[in-house]
Design a protein around this motif. Structure first.
Motif, PDB file in Angstrom:
ATOM      1  N   GLU A  43       0.826  -1.206   0.000  1.00  0.00           N
ATOM      2  CA  GLU A  43       0.000   0.000   0.000  1.00  0.00           C
ATOM      3  C   GLU A  43       0.863   1.260   0.000  1.00  0.00           C
ATOM      4  O   GLU A  43       0.536   2.248  -0.680  1.00  0.00           O
ATOM      5  N   LEU A  44       1.956   1.238   0.750  1.00  0.00           N
ATOM      6  CA  LEU A  44       2.846   2.401   0.793  1.00  0.00           C
ATOM      7  C   LEU A  44       3.482   2.647  -0.569  1.00  0.00           C
ATOM      8  O   LEU A  44       3.610   3.798  -1.003  1.00  0.00           O
ATOM      9  N   LYS A  45       3.861   1.582  -1.247  1.00  0.00           N
ATOM     10  CA  LYS A  45       4.465   1.735  -2.569  1.00  0.00           C
ATOM     11  C   LYS A  45       3.498   2.402  -3.542  1.00  0.00           C
ATOM     12  O   LYS A  45       3.898   3.229  -4.365  1.00  0.00           O
ATOM     13  N   LYS A  46       2.224   2.063  -3.450  1.00  0.00           N
ATOM     14  CA  LYS A  46       1.223   2.692  -4.319  1.00  0.00           C
ATOM     15  C   LYS A  46       1.092   4.181  -4.012  1.00  0.00           C
ATOM     16  O   LYS A  46       0.959   5.001  -4.919  1.00  0.00           O
ATOM     17  N   LEU A  47       1.138   4.538  -2.724  1.00  0.00           N
ATOM     18  CA  LEU A  47       1.031   5.942  -2.342  1.00  0.00           C
ATOM     19  C   LEU A  47       2.227   6.759  -2.829  1.00  0.00           C
ATOM     20  O   LEU A  47       2.092   7.945  -3.160  1.00  0.00           O
ATOM     21  N   PHE A  48       3.383   6.111  -2.883  1.00  0.00           N
ATOM     22  CA  PHE A  48       4.610   6.819  -3.257  1.00  0.00           C
ATOM     23  C   PHE A  48       4.978   6.643  -4.731  1.00  0.00           C
ATOM     24  O   PHE A  48       6.010   7.156  -5.158  1.00  0.00           O
ATOM     25  N   GLU A  49       4.153   5.943  -5.514  1.00  0.00           N
ATOM     26  CA  GLU A  49       4.565   5.593  -6.869  1.00  0.00           C
ATOM     27  C   GLU A  49       4.743   6.810  -7.775  1.00  0.00           C
ATOM     28  O   GLU A  49       5.468   6.741  -8.774  1.00  0.00           O
ATOM     29  N   THR A  50       4.107   7.929  -7.450  1.00  0.00           N
ATOM     30  CA  THR A  50       4.285   9.132  -8.272  1.00  0.00           C
ATOM     31  C   THR A  50       5.582   9.873  -7.943  1.00  0.00           C
ATOM     32  O   THR A  50       5.969  10.790  -8.658  1.00  0.00           O
ATOM     33  N   PHE A  51       6.241   9.479  -6.839  1.00  0.00           N
ATOM     34  CA  PHE A  51       7.500  10.114  -6.454  1.00  0.00           C
ATOM     35  C   PHE A  51       8.645   9.198  -6.856  1.00  0.00           C
ATOM     36  O   PHE A  51       8.874   8.167  -6.225  1.00  0.00           O
ATOM     37  N   ASN A  52       9.348   9.570  -7.897  1.00  0.00           N
ATOM     38  CA  ASN A  52      10.417   8.741  -8.429  1.00  0.00           C
ATOM     39  C   ASN A  52      11.426   8.398  -7.336  1.00  0.00           C
ATOM     40  O   ASN A  52      11.982   9.288  -6.687  1.00  0.00           O
ATOM     41  N   ALA A  53      11.660   7.104  -7.143  1.00  0.00           N
ATOM     42  CA  ALA A  53      12.548   6.654  -6.063  1.00  0.00           C
ATOM     43  C   ALA A  53      13.992   7.091  -6.267  1.00  0.00           C
ATOM     44  O   ALA A  53      14.774   7.110  -5.320  1.00  0.00           O
ATOM     45  N   THR A  54      14.367   7.434  -7.512  1.00  0.00           N
ATOM     46  CA  THR A  54      15.741   7.870  -7.751  1.00  0.00           C
ATOM     47  C   THR A  54      15.928   9.339  -7.382  1.00  0.00           C
ATOM     48  O   THR A  54      17.051   9.820  -7.287  1.00  0.00           O
ATOM     49  N   HIS A  55      14.815  10.054  -7.164  1.00  0.00           N
ATOM     50  CA  HIS A  55      14.906  11.457  -6.782  1.00  0.00           C
ATOM     51  C   HIS A  55      15.190  11.604  -5.292  1.00  0.00           C
ATOM     52  O   HIS A  55      14.816  10.747  -4.486  1.00  0.00           O
ATOM     53  N   GLU A  56      15.819  12.697  -4.943  1.00  0.00           N
ATOM     54  CA  GLU A  56      15.905  13.068  -3.542  1.00  0.00           C
ATOM     55  C   GLU A  56      14.504  13.428  -3.053  1.00  0.00           C
ATOM     56  O   GLU A  56      13.751  14.117  -3.741  1.00  0.00           O
ATOM     57  N   GLN A  57      14.144  12.954  -1.871  1.00  0.00           N
ATOM     58  CA  GLN A  57      12.848  13.259  -1.280  1.00  0.00           C
ATOM     59  C   GLN A  57      13.064  14.077  -0.010  1.00  0.00           C
ATOM     60  O   GLN A  57      13.775  13.645   0.901  1.00  0.00           O
ATOM     61  N   ILE A  58      12.448  15.263   0.021  1.00  0.00           N
ATOM     62  CA  ILE A  58      12.516  16.122   1.203  1.00  0.00           C
ATOM     63  C   ILE A  58      11.104  16.236   1.762  1.00  0.00           C
ATOM     64  O   ILE A  58      10.185  16.638   1.052  1.00  0.00           O
ATOM     65  N   PHE A  59      10.942  15.901   3.023  1.00  0.00           N
ATOM     66  CA  PHE A  59       9.627  15.896   3.640  1.00  0.00           C
ATOM     67  C   PHE A  59       9.452  17.105   4.545  1.00  0.00           C
ATOM     68  O   PHE A  59      10.337  17.460   5.320  1.00  0.00           O
ATOM     69  N   SER A  60       8.297  17.735   4.424  1.00  0.00           N
ATOM     70  CA  SER A  60       7.969  18.921   5.198  1.00  0.00           C
ATOM     71  C   SER A  60       6.573  18.766   5.778  1.00  0.00           C
ATOM     72  O   SER A  60       5.782  17.923   5.336  1.00  0.00           O
ATOM     73  N   CYS A  61       6.261  19.576   6.789  1.00  0.00           N
ATOM     74  CA  CYS A  61       4.902  19.577   7.372  1.00  0.00           C
ATOM     75  C   CYS A  61       4.737  20.899   8.102  1.00  0.00           C
ATOM     76  O   CYS A  61       5.169  21.940   7.626  1.00  0.00           O
ATOM     77  N   GLY A  62       4.128  20.884   9.284  1.00  0.00           N
ATOM     78  CA  GLY A  62       3.995  22.102  10.063  1.00  0.00           C
ATOM     79  C   GLY A  62       5.219  22.389  10.905  1.00  0.00           C
ATOM     80  O   GLY A  62       5.729  23.508  10.922  1.00  0.00           O
ATOM     81  N   SER A  63       5.728  21.356  11.590  1.00  0.00           N
ATOM     82  CA  SER A  63       6.869  21.564  12.486  1.00  0.00           C
ATOM     83  C   SER A  63       7.883  20.423  12.438  1.00  0.00           C
ATOM     84  O   SER A  63       8.720  20.313  13.326  1.00  0.00           O
ATOM     85  N   GLY A  64       7.795  19.559  11.436  1.00  0.00           N
ATOM     86  CA  GLY A  64       8.780  18.487  11.284  1.00  0.00           C
ATOM     87  C   GLY A  64       8.401  17.177  11.925  1.00  0.00           C
ATOM     88  O   GLY A  64       9.171  16.214  11.857  1.00  0.00           O
ATOM     89  N   VAL A  65       7.229  17.089  12.547  1.00  0.00           N
ATOM     90  CA  VAL A  65       6.818  15.846  13.212  1.00  0.00           C
ATOM     91  C   VAL A  65       6.140  14.903  12.224  1.00  0.00           C
ATOM     92  O   VAL A  65       6.596  13.784  12.004  1.00  0.00           O
ATOM     93  N   THR A  66       5.045  15.342  11.600  1.00  0.00           N
ATOM     94  CA  THR A  66       4.349  14.438  10.679  1.00  0.00           C
ATOM     95  C   THR A  66       5.149  14.225   9.393  1.00  0.00           C
ATOM     96  O   THR A  66       4.976  13.209   8.721  1.00  0.00           O
ATOM     97  N   ALA A  67       6.034  15.169   9.049  1.00  0.00           N
ATOM     98  CA  ALA A  67       6.944  14.938   7.922  1.00  0.00           C
ATOM     99  C   ALA A  67       7.776  13.689   8.170  1.00  0.00           C
ATOM    100  O   ALA A  67       8.083  12.923   7.247  1.00  0.00           O
ATOM    101  N   SER A  68       8.136  13.460   9.427  1.00  0.00           N
ATOM    102  CA  SER A  68       8.945  12.291   9.774  1.00  0.00           C
ATOM    103  C   SER A  68       8.151  10.998   9.633  1.00  0.00           C
ATOM    104  O   SER A  68       8.731   9.937   9.355  1.00  0.00           O
ATOM    105  N   ILE A  69       6.829  11.070   9.803  1.00  0.00           N
ATOM    106  CA  ILE A  69       5.982   9.892   9.573  1.00  0.00           C
ATOM    107  C   ILE A  69       6.084   9.469   8.112  1.00  0.00           C
ATOM    108  O   ILE A  69       6.212   8.282   7.797  1.00  0.00           O
ATOM    109  N   LEU A  70       6.046  10.446   7.207  1.00  0.00           N
ATOM    110  CA  LEU A  70       6.202  10.142   5.776  1.00  0.00           C
ATOM    111  C   LEU A  70       7.621   9.681   5.458  1.00  0.00           C
ATOM    112  O   LEU A  70       7.813   8.740   4.674  1.00  0.00           O
ATOM    113  N   ALA A  71       8.617  10.347   6.031  1.00  0.00           N
ATOM    114  CA  ALA A  71      10.010   9.963   5.771  1.00  0.00           C
ATOM    115  C   ALA A  71      10.249   8.513   6.164  1.00  0.00           C
ATOM    116  O   ALA A  71      10.912   7.754   5.442  1.00  0.00           O
TER     117      ALA A  71
END
Length: 277
Positions: free
Chosen positions: A217-245
């Motif tokens: 299921e996670l792979k499907k959610l992330f399939e639009t984000f090319n795995a070869t790209h650098e991924q930078i995660f952001s949110c309100g204060s860095g907490v929920t961004a870490s859930i995605l990371a």
């Protein structure tokens, strides 16, 4: 690697939590508008408190939850009895909320053997495992030492150099309404909108109740984000961004950063940084 995955189950923890080289850390923080401070303390036995809000946040910064220096991090973890070879297991009392933030902090500080309990305390309680009502005290000072690993870290200046880069994907964990500026920010003094060229993936989509969704299921959610790209995660204060990371890490992506200041910094009116709506 001590466990086959950075995400462990209650069954795996049950076999390990009493071993002397295992350090079990409760990483609970308040949610926006919600707190467990008045609730009766319920813990997994042998837990220590990893105090993100106080000990492990930089209070010289006006931003919430900002990462501390390596010196302060080292002092804090040594006082918790953490050694360089400790097996560090993180959980929180909400389920999965702030434990991935703690995981990211340990990764930035260059620790390898760091794991998150899937489902946190609620999952442990559902299995009718023993519960404690107080933290243990470390038997001795640890020898763990933090070394800053920039590969996991992004700040405002780094975002400014990368947000227009086609090889970088900035992924915002806030709700779609906040991302599109149709809902107000919960913190005062912040503009609405998002970092230009960023994408939205609300953090709750990678969770099912208190647990992470399956890798498929996670792979499907992330399939639009090319795995070869650098991924930078952001949110309100860095907490929920870490859930995605952490979710991205689980499905094998390795070029991962969290923007420590997140929208609490980028959205400040006086900084006048580029914003899209």
């Amino acid at each position: 690697m001590y466990f086959p995955s950075s995400l462990i189950t209650t069954a795996q923890l049950q076999k390990e939590y009493e071993k002397p080289n295992v350090i079990l850390l409760d990483c609970t923080i308040d949610k926006v508008g919600q707190s467990l401070k008045d609730a009766q303390l319920a813990l997994i036995p042998n837990s220590l408190f990893f105090d993100i809000e106080n000990t492990f946040s930089d209070h010289s910064s006006p931003l919430p939850h900002t990462l501390v220096s390596t010196e302060i991090f080292t002092k804090g973890i040594q006082e918790l009895g953490i050694n360089q070879n400790s097996i560090i297991i993180l959980y929180d009392r909400w389920g999965v909320y702030s434990s991935p933030r703690a995981w990211w902090m340990f990764k930035v500080m260059d620790f390898e053997q760091v794991y998150v309990l899937d489902g946190g305390l609620p999952a442990w309680q559902e299995k009718h495992e023993p519960i404690a009502d107080q933290y243990i005290k470390p038997l001795a000072k640890g020898n763990g030492e933090a070394r800053f690993n920039r590969a996991w870290y992004a700040d405002k200046d780094y975002i400014l150099t990368q947000y227009q880069n086609s090889g970088t994907r900035i992924i915002d964990a806030r709700s779609q309404a906040r991302f599109t500026a149709s809902a107000p920010e919960p913190r005062a003094g912040l503009r609405r909108g998002h970092i230009p060229y960023s994408s939205n993936l609300s953090f709750d989509l990678v969770l099912e109740g208190n647990n992470y969704r399956s890798k498929e299921e996670l792979k499907k959610l992330f399939e639009t984000f090319n795995a070869t790209h650098e991924q930078i995660f952001s949110c309100g204060s860095g907490v929920t961004a870490s859930i995605l990371a952490f979710a991205s890490h689980l499905i094998g992506n390795q070029n991962i950063k969290v923007y420590d200041g997140s929208w609490s910094e980028w959205g400040q009116e006086d900084l006048d940084l580029p914003i899209a709506q």
